[in-house]
Design an enzyme around this catalytic site. Structure first.
Site, mmCIF file in Angstrom:
data_model
loop_
_atom_site.group_PDB
_atom_site.id
_atom_site.type_symbol
_atom_site.label_atom_id
_atom_site.label_comp_id
_atom_site.label_asym_id
_atom_site.label_seq_id
_atom_site.Cartn_x
_atom_site.Cartn_y
_atom_site.Cartn_z
ATOM 1 N N ASN A 1 0.876 -1.166 0.000
ATOM 2 C CA ASN A 1 0.000 0.000 0.000
ATOM 3 C C ASN A 1 0.918 1.222 0.000
ATOM 4 O OD1 ASN A 1 -1.755 2.059 0.518
ATOM 5 N ND2 ASN A 1 -2.630 1.167 2.384
ATOM 6 N N ARG B 1 -2.723 -2.166 -3.225
ATOM 7 C CA ARG B 1 -3.923 -1.376 -2.976
ATOM 8 C C ARG B 1 -3.851 -0.155 -3.892
ATOM 9 N NH1 ARG B 1 -5.218 2.978 1.509
ATOM 10 N NH2 ARG B 1 -7.411 3.215 1.029
ATOM 11 N N HIS C 1 -13.135 2.806 0.472
ATOM 12 C CA HIS C 1 -13.171 1.765 1.520
ATOM 13 C C HIS C 1 -13.864 0.498 1.012
ATOM 14 C CE1 HIS C 1 -13.116 4.966 4.980
ATOM 15 N NE2 HIS C 1 -11.890 4.529 4.726
ATOM 16 N N ARG D 1 -11.860 15.459 8.495
ATOM 17 C CA ARG D 1 -12.674 15.857 7.340
ATOM 18 C C ARG D 1 -14.098 16.207 7.780
ATOM 19 N NH1 ARG D 1 -11.136 10.703 4.381
ATOM 20 N NH2 ARG D 1 -9.085 11.107 3.516
ATOM 21 N N GLU E 1 -8.282 -5.492 5.352
ATOM 22 C CA GLU E 1 -8.160 -5.171 3.927
ATOM 23 C C GLU E 1 -6.985 -5.895 3.279
ATOM 24 O OE1 GLU E 1 -8.806 -1.173 5.511
ATOM 25 O OE2 GLU E 1 -9.442 -0.628 3.493
#
Ligand code: ADP
Length: 400
Positions: free
Chosen positions: A7, A91, A180, A241, A384
């Protein structure tokens, strides 16, 4: 089979070595501060202590070379030869409309990922650097791309289009993509397994609550809506965020505070959410510690859980009901308070939490709804990296 999962971010590369057949992780770690002073590799072989090594790591290729050397090392390694790595799973954040599933990486796939840079200018370029570096360092080893957006490609057009001039979709690809996806797919599949019901018979709402947070409506095995949009900024309140807001606010703040588009992007992505409201922290643990003492910490928490509750209600409406709600991610897996507050008042739609089960600090996957709850509620730790390794194995076997 041994799969190296990578990743690659702008200044970091996270990695994990996984045997997907045994569903076992052998080692994992991260190289941080690539291209900066004080670059460091943190590595952990499963069952051993974590180690930290520093060195001069100028780019992603050097970082992955460093990772390979530690994986081969006598004391901390898990392989004896590079040839033991059967495949690499990457990823990749944005696959646009081109990818609705994981794929074997080819020149054509690389150019599609390059084409999606416009949508994810901070993420896709380092993802590509990671792929290029792995290809050079492990020539001939199959490389697979697993996209954050792919799972949500099943959304119907009325769910993914914004009510903007249609030409903007055609010309610039302005639409909801969602992110996601790997996590929503993993935990919804797992929930169906725990229910002992085929996923094509279930309506599942998955809540991935980490530093970034999103919810998804998964009807009969397919994502039909999700809260992140064109970018990961939309939807739920997150650590830094804002999530949803009136778009006119952005124009107003830019005007009043004399902000450039870059400033505004930073304000919404880095200085909003939990940190913006509380002024204390973007970390949910610190917000919860201050919940009783600080009005703003309490507000941040309440806005977070109220927004999530509204999404759960909306997704139940979108699917004509819901059978299962899943919590995952650092907050979803660990905060009983977030789970309790966000499900408060949802008894009308058949959601009944078992307080004791919810508060048990057992980290493993478990059901937390009351026995007579019509809607089952689960905590399911996401994984993941395992999904990436499993997809990689499947694709490599299919193409052999
Ligand atoms: P990322 O999205 O970066 O992968 P994680 O999924 O690890 O992040 O989630 C990080 C968030 O999880 C942080 O807000 C952290 O405070 C929160 N978290 C971790 N443990 C707990 C806990 N015990 N209680 C509440 N929040 C927690």
């Amino acid at each position: 089979m041994i799969v190296l999962v990578l990743n690659a971010g702008s200044s970091s590369v996270k990695y994990q070595v996984i045997d997907p057949e045994k569903r076992e992780s052998l080692a994992k770690g991260v190289v941080e501060r690539i291209g900066m002073s004080g670059a460091v590799l943190t590595h952990q072989k499963v069952g051993d202590k974590q180690i930290r090594l520093s060195g001069e790591i100028l780019d992603h290729k050097m970082a992955i070379e460093y990772v390979l050397s530690i994986l081969l090392s006598k004391n901390h390694g898990v392989i004896k030869d590079r040839k033991e790595i059967d495949a690499v799973g990457h990823r990749v954040v944005h696959g646009g409309e081109a990818f609705s599933a994981s794929v074997l990486i080819s020149e054509e796939v690389m150019s599609e990922i390059r084409r999606c840079i416009d949508y994810a200018p901070l993420h896709n370029p380092p993802n590509l650097k990671g792929i290029n570096a792995a290809m050079q360092l492990l020539p001939g080893v199959p490389q697979v791309a697993v996209f954050d957006t792919a799972f949500h490609q099943t959304m119907p057009k009325y769910a993914y289009l914004y009510a903007l001039p249609y030409t903007l979709y055609k010309r610039h690809g302005i639409r909801r993509y969602g992110f996601h996806g790997t996590s929503h797919r993993f935990v919804s599949d797992r929930a169906a397994e725990l229910m002992g019901t085929p996923k094509d018979k279930l309506r599942i709402i998955t809540c991935h609550l980490g530093n970034g947070a999103s919810a998804a409506a998964i009807k009969y095995g397919k994502s039909v809506d999700t809260s992140m949009g064109f970018t990961p900024l939309e939807g739920l309140v997150m650590g830094t965020r804002s999530g949803d807001l009136d778009p006119a606010i952005i124009l107003q703040i830019m005007h009043k505070e004399e902000l450039t588009p870059n400033d505004a992007t930073t304000l919404l992505n880095k200085h909003s959410g939990l940190i913006g409201v509380s002024g204390i922290s973007s970390d949910m643990r610190e917000i919860e510690e201050e919940y009783e003492n600080s009005e703003r910490a309490r507000l941040a928490h309440d806005i977070f859980t109220y927004r999530l509750r509204k999404y759960i209600g909306a997704y139940a409406a979108a699917m004509g009901g819901t059978d299962v709600i899943v919590f995952t991610g650092g907050i979803g897996e660990n905060s009983s308070m977030v789970r309790e507050h966000s499900l408060q008042g949802l008894e009308f739609m058949g959601v009944k939490l078992d307080q004791k089960k919810n508060e048990a600090s057992d980290k493993k996957e478990r059901e937390i709804s009351a026995d007579d709850s019509k809607v089952k509620v689960f905590v399911i730790p996401t994984n993941e990296e395992l999904v990436i390794a499993m997809d990689t194995m499947r694709i490599v076997k299919e193409t052999k």
